[in-house]
Design an enzyme around this catalytic site. Sequence first.
Site, PDB file in Angstrom:
ATOM      1  N   CYS A   1       0.872  -1.371  -0.074  1.00  0.00           N
ATOM      2  CA  CYS A   1       0.006   0.118   0.024  1.00  0.00           C
ATOM      3  C   CYS A   1       0.832   1.119   0.007  1.00  0.00           C
ATOM      4  O   CYS A   1       0.417   2.009  -0.692  1.00  0.00           O
ATOM      5  CB  CYS A   1      -0.951  -0.029   1.062  1.00  0.00           C
ATOM      6  SG  CYS A   1      -2.106  -1.359   1.138  1.00  0.00           S
TER       7      CYS A   1
ATOM      8  N   CYS B   1     -11.950  45.549   3.575  1.00  0.00           N
ATOM      9  CA  CYS B   1     -12.496  45.172   2.610  1.00  0.00           C
ATOM     10  C   CYS B   1     -12.394  44.103   2.137  1.00  0.00           C
ATOM     11  O   CYS B   1     -11.469  43.141   2.684  1.00  0.00           O
ATOM     12  CB  CYS B   1     -12.224  46.376   1.428  1.00  0.00           C
ATOM     13  SG  CYS B   1     -10.496  46.014   0.903  1.00  0.00           S
TER      14      CYS B   1
ATOM     15  N   CYS C   1      -8.892  42.411   1.543  1.00  0.00           N
ATOM     16  CA  CYS C   1      -7.993  41.985   2.666  1.00  0.00           C
ATOM     17  C   CYS C   1      -8.239  40.455   3.088  1.00  0.00           C
ATOM     18  O   CYS C   1      -7.254  39.945   3.192  1.00  0.00           O
ATOM     19  CB  CYS C   1      -8.553  42.798   4.160  1.00  0.00           C
ATOM     20  SG  CYS C   1      -8.141  44.623   3.683  1.00  0.00           S
TER      21      CYS C   1
ATOM     22  N   ASP D   1      36.335  16.922  19.822  1.00  0.00           N
ATOM     23  CA  ASP D   1      37.008  18.116  20.227  1.00  0.00           C
ATOM     24  C   ASP D   1      37.138  18.337  21.732  1.00  0.00           C
ATOM     25  O   ASP D   1      36.276  18.028  22.684  1.00  0.00           O
ATOM     26  CB  ASP D   1      35.938  19.089  19.525  1.00  0.00           C
ATOM     27  CG  ASP D   1      36.349  20.673  19.839  1.00  0.00           C
ATOM     28  OD1 ASP D   1      37.474  21.239  19.295  1.00  0.00           O
ATOM     29  OD2 ASP D   1      35.562  21.270  20.620  1.00  0.00           O
TER      30      ASP D   1
ATOM     31  N   ASP E   1      30.845  20.865  19.158  1.00  0.00           N
ATOM     32  CA  ASP E   1      29.769  21.623  19.662  1.00  0.00           C
ATOM     33  C   ASP E   1      28.821  21.937  18.710  1.00  0.00           C
ATOM     34  O   ASP E   1      27.646  22.611  18.843  1.00  0.00           O
ATOM     35  CB  ASP E   1      30.188  22.844  20.464  1.00  0.00           C
ATOM     36  CG  ASP E   1      30.914  23.786  19.419  1.00  0.00           C
ATOM     37  OD1 ASP E   1      30.865  23.498  18.364  1.00  0.00           O
ATOM     38  OD2 ASP E   1      31.568  24.691  19.946  1.00  0.00           O
TER      39      ASP E   1
ATOM     40  N   ASP F   1      32.868  23.744  15.034  1.00  0.00           N
ATOM     41  CA  ASP F   1      33.356  22.345  14.450  1.00  0.00           C
ATOM     42  C   ASP F   1      32.296  21.939  13.279  1.00  0.00           C
ATOM     43  O   ASP F   1      32.651  20.829  12.827  1.00  0.00           O
ATOM     44  CB  ASP F   1      33.358  21.165  15.391  1.00  0.00           C
ATOM     45  CG  ASP F   1      34.348  21.566  16.956  1.00  0.00           C
ATOM     46  OD1 ASP F   1      35.165  22.002  16.681  1.00  0.00           O
ATOM     47  OD2 ASP F   1      33.744  21.316  17.770  1.00  0.00           O
TER      48      ASP F   1
END
Length: 822
Positions: free
Chosen positions: A18, A83, A86, A507, A705, A709
């Site tokens: 399906c 109006c 709008c 790191d 982070d 990095d």
Amino acid sequence: MPERELTFAVTGMTCANCAGTVERTLRKTPGVTEASVNYGSERATVTFESAEVTEDVLADRIRDAGYDAPTRDFDLAVTGMTCANCAATIQRTLRRRVPGVTDASVNFASEHARVSVLAGTAERSDLVREIERAGFGVVDDATGPGTTDADDDPEARARAREIERQRRAFIVGLAFTIPLFAFSMARDFGLLGAWAHAAWANLAMWALATPVQFYTGWDYYVGAFKALRNRTANMDVLVSLGSSVAYAWSVPVTLALASGSTALGEHVYFETAAVILTLIKLGKLLEARAKGRSGAALRALLDLRPKMARRIEEGGLEVDIPQEQVRVGDLLRIRPGEAFPTDGEVVEGRSAVDESMLTGESHPVEKSAGDPVTGATLNRSGALVVRATRVGRDTALARIIDMVREAQGSRAPIQALVDRVAAVFVPVVLLIALATFGIWYWGVSAGFTDSLIRLVAVLVIACPCALGLATPTALMVGTGKGAENGILFRDAAALERARQLETVVLDKTGTVTRGAPTLLAVQGLEGWTEEAVLSLAAGAEAGSEHPVGEAVVRGAVERGVAFDAAQEAEAEAGRGILARVGDREVRVGSRRYLVASGIDPTPGDAFADEQEAAARTAVRVAVDGEAVGVLGVADAVKDGAAEAIRALSARGLSVVLLTGDNERTARAVAEQVGIAHVEAEVLPDEKAAVVRDLQRRGPVAMVGDGINDAPALATADVGIAMGTGTDVAVETADIALMSGDLAGVPRALRLSAATLRTIRENLFWAFGYNVLLIPVAAGVLYPFESLPMMLRQLHPILAALAMAFSSVSVVSNSLRLKRARI
């Protein structure tokens, strides 16, 4: 028109075929460049670039194929319209700028907008934001369907209706099948006497079987019709065909026996057809419930959002409003024990906040004025006043939910094989069934009835559902468990790559260390006092956002050293900063930076060596081209970093420390945490090159982070970003750890391994089930007389039982991931 991507819910699918049908239907839509449908999560992702492709066109295509794309309705009270133009402007804005809008009708007279959106796309806040951007307003207390979308979940309603429908069909089937089966078995074993063989007995069995065939089994006829109309074949074709053959053959036999003729035989198979449908319906009911549990983690995330918020109005009046009506800049009162309705910043008060539902960290975090808070986290102790900074889809929780949905809807590379098999599975089974009948009827001369029973057994036992569920259900549970523990996977491919890693690069700053350096030592060189050196260094770093620069400024403030902020400053990434403080030219940075600037650093080497030997960073200070001092800055190693690195090493991974710091400091930190391989004095733009070099040995993960990095994270086979729910760079990483705990890295790798192991187990079962049992149903074991007759001649009822529980077993195996220890 720029390319757009839309992900939304699809309901009504009963098997992997399906999903394939919906996918092909969407791909054939003019303007659609790519479409992917996930049967497990019941979501479609469509990429298109034609203005003719709209949300309602996609929904109509799905409905024309016999499935559904549920929508949710919102009724908004709009202000500022002057109006009819709008109203038309708002309609165009909503249709063009809000993804998922299928219909928008704005009534200028009543000042109401009625908007329909595809389930799983836009929220009320998205509609409000675009209306306000167009220059109009939305009244907060608008009433009507969809005003408070927290309780309006068409996906949940559709699934609940589906489970209830399956349950009702199963109960009806059971009510008629039990007496039918009991009567048939008792008659076959001679327990009822001659009266049970009277003509009316078969007519009674026909009467009992008919409601099962056309009520309990109606879904399969509808599904088969949809599939054949779309020129494909699915599980419904197999089930409806198998049960119908048994039922249809029994009807003329019954009529012949009623007229006194035995030309067509004396045995009917009404109970076989009824039991087949009832057992398979039981399997689909259990499967639907199990699939619901596989997505429980995502629903738990959605449930974290509080329904109401307490807004402080002008004059101090507090008003309870629906959470989705909060605007950026609103002041909100959060009492003890309440959840934060949105991301914000503490304006007043002090409290401990439980962030465990997002980060997996159990320890409350102290919050006071100026601190950020994340929506859905829990205020534990004191009352707080918070200013909303992010609302709607911009919040951390919304980003997390989007990432989890994206991962659950993605396809693992291993799924490609499943898709190829599923595409030809049903046609191949139909051919095998016909061949089985032909061989037994003409080749073995087994007789029409025996040949027919084997054909039915082959049709009924084949199960494409288990194949279709093997990967997506495991992904849904695995990524959901990750989300519960603050581990977010970008997609299924990241899970698979994480299992293949050989090297993990860490790191140093903010990953292995806390990322909050402290100034511990200052030395002035000949003719310079410590205070003078620190004053000029702090002045140069006054506007810096680098952790070391902030530590220098903070150290000067703590020591009471006055300084004047630099009039101008120029930072050189990974090296240092050049600033003008008063009438002096000040350089603050590494030894290499001073050398590159033509300044002799040797007067400070002795003190710098002492600092580096103590795992501190030696920061050189030069004024007007002369070295004048050295600062010692320390960044403490995170708690649990050493244990996490030992866990990575225990998995056979090579761990590398990558840093822009000097070699001696880096080595000292590495020794503290047990890392042997160090890459030091690497500039930010050189980190990606180091990762590429390491990739020659095998797949590499980079842990950082997620911001500084970014190039290295993107280069690595798996990028892992660490941070909190408000600042983690999920756009960069393949895996995001919502807490800053390094222990999340081995946990993420263990979870990826467990998820992939579950996928392989599911696929092994799904393929093995079909490869082994289809031949058994066809009768390949019949010549082996030492085997039980139930294996030599597999009855369709046993085939239905096996088929019913094949997909349930796959989903249940996936659910075991919930209990996995990571």
